[in-house]
Design an enzyme around this catalytic site. Structure first.
Site, PDB file in Angstrom:
ATOM      1  N   TYR A  91       7.529  -6.470   8.439  1.00  0.00           N
ATOM      2  CA  TYR A  91       8.765  -5.879   7.904  1.00  0.00           C
ATOM      3  C   TYR A  91       9.669  -5.365   9.026  1.00  0.00           C
ATOM      4  CZ  TYR A  91       8.322  -5.227   2.762  1.00  0.00           C
ATOM      5  OH  TYR A  91       8.287  -5.379   1.410  1.00  0.00           O
TER       6      TYR A  91
ATOM      7  N   SER B 284       2.069  -5.927  -2.664  1.00  0.00           N
ATOM      8  CA  SER B 284       2.092  -4.902  -3.711  1.00  0.00           C
ATOM      9  C   SER B 284       3.319  -5.111  -4.587  1.00  0.00           C
ATOM     10  CB  SER B 284       2.134  -3.513  -3.077  1.00  0.00           C
ATOM     11  OG  SER B 284       3.261  -3.401  -2.229  1.00  0.00           O
TER      12      SER B 284
ATOM     13  N   GLY C 269       0.847  -1.187   0.000  1.00  0.00           N
ATOM     14  CA  GLY C 269       0.000   0.000   0.000  1.00  0.00           C
ATOM     15  C   GLY C 269       0.881   1.234   0.000  1.00  0.00           C
TER      16      GLY C 269
ATOM     17  N   ASP D  60       3.800 -14.384  -3.186  1.00  0.00           N
ATOM     18  CA  ASP D  60       3.687 -13.028  -2.628  1.00  0.00           C
ATOM     19  C   ASP D  60       2.260 -12.491  -2.817  1.00  0.00           C
ATOM     20  OD1 ASP D  60       4.556 -10.827  -1.250  1.00  0.00           O
ATOM     21  OD2 ASP D  60       5.859 -10.052  -2.826  1.00  0.00           O
TER      22      ASP D  60
ATOM     23  N   ARG E  43      15.418 -11.260  -7.445  1.00  0.00           N
ATOM     24  CA  ARG E  43      15.150  -9.830  -7.687  1.00  0.00           C
ATOM     25  C   ARG E  43      16.170  -9.186  -8.633  1.00  0.00           C
ATOM     26  NH1 ARG E  43      12.554  -5.974  -4.909  1.00  0.00           N
ATOM     27  NH2 ARG E  43      11.964  -7.176  -3.093  1.00  0.00           N
TER      28      ARG E  43
HETATM   29 ZN    ZN Z   1       8.534  -8.915   0.356  1.00  0.00          ZN
END
Ligand code: ZN
Length: 381
Positions: free
Chosen positions: A129, A288, A68, A284, A226
């Site tokens: 997180y 987002s 978000g 995931d 990534r």
């Molecule tokens: Zn992540």
């Protein structure tokens, strides 16, 4: 009444050839070429022309929404039972994400328990997180020990501008607390780590392990595909005994920016010497997918669990020789990484979490979880 699946091409995840699968209650009772039931009453499912695999164990999902970034108008939506079932995910593991301010572990717990009541084998992480971790009981070790769906801590962010920049000591303490909870509660007590684009990469995880008694598998880095630099670090980490996770959700901007598609990452990691059994793929879902240019947010979409099934179907199409390896990365390997001893395999004694995929139409037709049909002939119950 027991259920017998016949004529199935079974990947357990290893290729087992044409087998029958007997399901009694919530477990798989037998897997054999010809099961003699001596006239017992049972439900028979003819899986002629179908591939049968374990249900997907998705090590990172956000059932109550994830990110978000960029303001409240960008809050990602909850992920429904129907969405998980339609994607073949029977064990979604829920986490809070970037936003642990307007989303809480209480809400996540509610979502996970809802998915369980609806029939999925849903699990969750405590924390988010941020470090110090937010918790349900006030203590990470207590959460992991005392609360049934909690199996570890995650996703804790490192090497990311959105992370709380945890120190090596903080990461060590977190892993030690999660591990203690796991030891007492009979769980993995793993720390799922979100690794961002930062140059620091896995350095803090390596340092947290070096100089402590923590085994490499205490940390489970995700988003390892990534970029090429992180990918190479992660392959090295897997050779040291850790599990690593590739994210299947992506957007074209990520690939343009150097992300390796999950299937390519899996293939390249094995060729680079990574132990195949320690490589996993997750969705995931609900998280987002923010696109940044020069530090500015320029776009945001939400990930969905469908990428798990898409990955399997793509492997079926493009790399049939590696199909079992891909099945393992979606099922058995994450079950092992997360310490789920009855998940991720089609074998006697394991939970009857099973997918039936029509090999002609390339469509998921049936989903069983704990021996119950959640989807039958393409219809979700
Ligand atoms: Zn992540």
């Amino acid at each position: 009444m027991p259920t017998l699946i016949t004529n199935a091409e079974v990947f357990g995840p290893e290729p087992l050839g044409r087998q029958q699968i007997l399901i009694d209650g919530s477990r798989i009772a037998a897997v054999a070429e010809d099961i003699d039931l001596k006239g017992a009453e049972l439900t028979t499912v003819d899986a002629e022309g179908a591939y049968v695999t374990p249900g997907f164990v998705d090590a990172l999902t956000h059932p109550c929404g994830g990110g978000g970034e960029g303001g409240f108008q960008n809050r990602t939506a909850e992920v429904s039972f129907e969405t998980f079932v339609g994607a073949g995910v029977t064990s979604p593991v829920g986490a809070l994400g970037t936003d642990s301010i307007t989303r809480s572990l209480d809400v996540l717990f509610g979502n996970v328990m809802q998915l369980r009541r609806q029939g999925l084998a849903a699990l969750m992480y405590t924390g988010s997180y941020r470090v110090p971790a937010n918790t349900l009981t006030g203590d990470v070790a207590r959460d992991v020990t005392l609360i049934d769906p909690v199996i570890g801590v995650g996703e804790v962010a490192i090497a990311d501008h959105r992370s709380s920049q945890p120190t090596i000591c903080e990461l060590r303490r977190l892993a030690a607390d999660a591990r203690l909870g796991g030891i007492i509660g009979g769980k993995s007590g793993v720390v799922l780590v979100h690794v961002g684009d930062g140059r620091d990469g896995l350095a803090r995880i390596r340092e947290a392990i070096d100089g402590s008694e923590l085994p490499a598998r205490s940390f489970y880095p995700t988003h390892a595909n990534r970029n090429r630099r992180l990918f190479e670090e992660a392959v090295e980490f897997s050779a040291r005994g850790g599990f690593i996770d590739f994210t299947a959700s992506t957007v074209p901007e990520f690939i343009d920016g150097g992300e390796l598609p999950a299937l390519q990452a899996l293939d390249e990691a094995i060729r680079a010497g990574a132990p195949p059994e320690r490589l996993t793929i997750s969705s995931d879902a609900g998280g987002s997918l923010p696109v940044y240019r020069d530090g500015e947010l320029t776009g945001l979409t939400a990930a969905a669990p469908d990428v798990m099934l898409d990955t399997l179907l793509e492997a079926m199409e493009r790399a049939p020789d590696d199909f079992a390896t891909v099945v393992a990365a979606l099922t058995r390997n994450p079950a092992d990484a997360l310490g789920l001893p009855r998940k991720g395999r089609i074998a006697a004694g394991f939970d009857a979490d099973i997918l039936i995929i029509d090999s002609n139409s390339r469509a998921l037709s049936d989903v069983l979880c704990g021996g119950e049909f959640l989807m039958r002939r393409g219809t979700i119950h």
